[in-house]
Design an enzyme around this catalytic site. Structure first.
Site, mmCIF file in Angstrom:
data_model
loop_
_atom_site.group_PDB
_atom_site.id
_atom_site.type_symbol
_atom_site.label_atom_id
_atom_site.label_comp_id
_atom_site.label_asym_id
_atom_site.label_seq_id
_atom_site.Cartn_x
_atom_site.Cartn_y
_atom_site.Cartn_z
ATOM 1 C CB ILE A 1 -0.937 0.020 1.239
ATOM 2 C CG1 ILE A 1 -1.767 -1.273 1.329
ATOM 3 C CG2 ILE A 1 -1.831 1.254 1.215
ATOM 4 C CD1 ILE A 1 -2.712 -1.545 0.191
ATOM 5 C CB CYS B 1 5.809 0.356 6.682
ATOM 6 S SG CYS B 1 5.070 0.273 5.034
ATOM 7 C CB THR C 1 -5.429 -10.240 6.591
ATOM 8 O OG1 THR C 1 -4.165 -9.580 6.530
ATOM 9 C CG2 THR C 1 -5.858 -10.614 5.189
#
Lengths: 317, 283
Positions: free
Chosen positions: A76, A135, A271
């Site tokens: 993302i 990240c 998720t």
């Protein structure tokens, strides 16, 4: 026959008191607006927002997600509205949710993290900060801070000095020793740790012979990583005395209980929110049912119970 | 224009109630193979049928366990008497599992999702351009609204892939023209060639609505632009959550004077073709 047995589901996460041990993880729950049609988010033990940076970020080029066996790979790239718009447009909604509201922060430099933390500190509706030092999908910052004990220590200390809010540091599994990195964060002032962010991975299109993700590599999440993440929680909490939020592929109450038994004080659903929006409330119900049927009076009594049964692993070194 | 009972009843409704999403389990009322590997599935689902708009979609799951993991985004092809109609092409494991659910069995749904096509204003003329199973949301549109003049250009590779039973569903004022690449049904050629011909022949079209494969939509956008007709496309994009949380379905769009990413599930899947940065999409 009615069963009046009621377990105490509350847990403590360092300075934070949670009504139950089930949170939703950063990047899977937006800023708290998206799932309100399905259930009242106030039922959650806590929620972690999508990571906020100092300036708005547009994120990575698509495709940003591919499906892999029992999981997804995402890239993302920290798309978010930036801290000012967050405070102005998103926080008012968040403030109305009666749960522990944890705002995830990210940045390219420790100063950026610290500045975001400073602006969040004291804002009504922000109960804690989670430092996203893991990240895997941005060029600068993110995982690079979470890969070296020295850098993570400096980052944690910078955020610590910028805000009085309880501080959680989210670790990456893409390192040699999660435990060593975690220790650095704790020594620098982290009140709790989140284990873990996604496992770095990739997928390739054999027709185009190119990586499937626009960001080339991505982070693997979902049921595929559950055993890996569970081990990390078990291993770290064996040697490090720090409150932990465990996550990685949790989609049922049994998954959540495994993480708690491994040593997590709380758990986060990630998720699985995409697959079944009701997962977090189903997990809470499943934990309640388990406590009732097993006569567990307080869920906190199960934290790390799998370690206390003589099943110590062989020494690693 | 009048609004037909089956789809958009109740007149003006509270905007917030309209945006309400449901996560529920619905029973399969009927399942029919209407063309090669193309299934029409009717689901008993009053909550969604009541508020669904043409162009909106559902996130559908028809299996247990984690393989495949994610739901499949499926356009709503119509509503009727408390039911939602889906038109699903088997393109992989997920859609095969969904289409194998028989009458009396259930599917898990989240929806209605997305923005939908803007309804036609009075006496507006709409040209609908659909490729393959992209006909689904356009079929819903043409069933929901009577128009002063509307045409559906419906193309596929072969006649066997065309759902030829759509005529009875349409509102007043609609006609259908088929095109197949092998010429087995209707005109020989692509639906884009048909569109080009139609826009050249008749300059009275107010707007084009298109749905189909990405490459086809890109051509439709270019064709509409060259004729100065506004074009709305319903994009098929890989989706994670479908509800706006994961931002996986990012679509590059022009917002004012800058490029940004917007979420197909939340701000789409229907976009003004002129707003899309087509070069950045993988087709």
């Amino acid at each position: 026959m009615s069963d009046k047995f009621e377990a105490d589901l509350s847990v403590e996460l360092g300075p934070l008191k949670l009504k139950n041990p089930v949170l939703v993880s950063s990047g899977t729950f937006g800023y708290g607006e998206e799932y309100g049609d399905f259930y009242d988010p106030s039922r959650l033990g806590g929620m972690v927002t999508k990571s906020i940076t100092l300036e708005e970020r547009e994120g990575n080029p698509p495709p940003r997600m591919v499906e892999t066996p029992c999981g997804t790979l995402n890239s993302i790239g920290l798309q978010n509205v930036g801290v000012e718009r967050f405070l102005r447009e998103k926080l008012p909604v968040l403030r109305g949710i009666e749960t522990v509201r944890i705002v995830s922060i990210a940045g390219s430099t420790p100063d950026e993290y610290a500045e975001v933390a400073r602006r969040l500190d004291g804002a009504a509706g922000v109960d804690a900060i989670e430092v996203n030092a893991s990240c895997p999908n941005v060029r600068r910052g993110g995982i690079s801070f979470g890969s070296s004990p020295g850098q993570l220590s400096a980052l944690t200390a910078a955020v610590r000095s910028a805000a009085r809010l309880p501080l959680i540091v989210k670790l990456s599994p893409n390192v040699t020793s999660v435990e060593e990195i975690g220790r650095a964060a704790v020594d620098a002032g982290a009140d709790a740790l989140s284990l873990l962010n996604t496992f770095r991975g990739m997928a390739i299109d054999v027709e185009t012979r190119r990586p499937l993700l626009g960001g080339v590599t991505g982070g693997l999440s979902g049921p595929a990583i559950k055993p890996l993440a569970l081990w990390h929680v078990y291993q770290l909490t064996l040697n490090l005395d720090v409150p932990v939020i465990g996550m990685g592929g949790i989609s049922t109450g049994t998954d959540a209980l495994e993480f708690i038994l491994a040593g997590a004080n709380a758990v986060a659903v990630g998720t699985a929110n995409f697959v079944q929006p009701l997962t977090p409330v189903n997990v809470i119900r499943d934990i309640e049912d388990y406590c009732r049927s097993h006569r567990v009076s307080a869920i906190s009594s199960l934290v790390g119970a799998a370690r206390r049964t003589g099943a110590e692993p062989l020494p690693e070194r | 224009m009048t609004v037909r009972g089956g789809a958009i009843h109740g007149g003006r409704r509270d905007a917030r109630a309209m945006r309400r999403k449901y996560a529920l389990t619905a029973t399969v009322v009927s399942r029919t193979e209407v063309a090669a590997d193309l299934f029409e599935i009717v689901l008993d689902c009053p909550a969604i049928a009541r508020s669904a708009l043409p162009g909106q979609f559902l996130q559908v799951r028809g299996w247990n366990g984690c393989q495949p993991l994610l739901r499949r985004p499926i356009s709503i092809a119509g509503t009727t008497a408390g039911c939602v109609v889906l038109l699903i092409k088997i393109v992989g494991t997920g859609t095969r599992l969904i289409c194998s659910r028989e009458e009396g069995e259930t599917l898990e749904l989240i929806g209605p999702l997305g923005n939908g096509f803007p309804p036609p204003e009075n006496s507006a003329r709409r040209l609908l351009v659909s490729g393959g199973f992209g006909v689904a949301p356009l079929l819903f549109f043409a069933a929901a609204y009577d128009v002063a003049g509307g045409k559906i250009l419906y193309g596929a590779r072969t006649g066997a892939e065309l759902h030829t039973g759509i005529h009875g569903r349409l509102g007043a004022g609609w006609s259908v023209v088929h095109a197949t690449e092998d010429g087995s049904t209707g005109r020989r050629g692509t639906v884009i060639a048909l569109m080009e011909e139609e826009l050249a022949r008749d300059d009275g079209w107010d707007r084009v609505l298109a749905c189909g494969p990405g490459a086809m939509l890109k051509q439709a956008a270019r064709c509409a632009r060259s004729h100065g007709v506004r074009c709305m496309v319903s994009l098929e994009v890989f989706m994670g959550c479908g509800v706006g949380a994961c931002t996986a379905c990012a679509v590059p769009v022009i917002d004012g004077d800058r490029k940004t990413y917007t979420r197909a599930c939340h701000d789409g899947p229907v976009f003004d073709a002129e707003k899309i940065v087509w070069e950045e999409l993988p087709f």
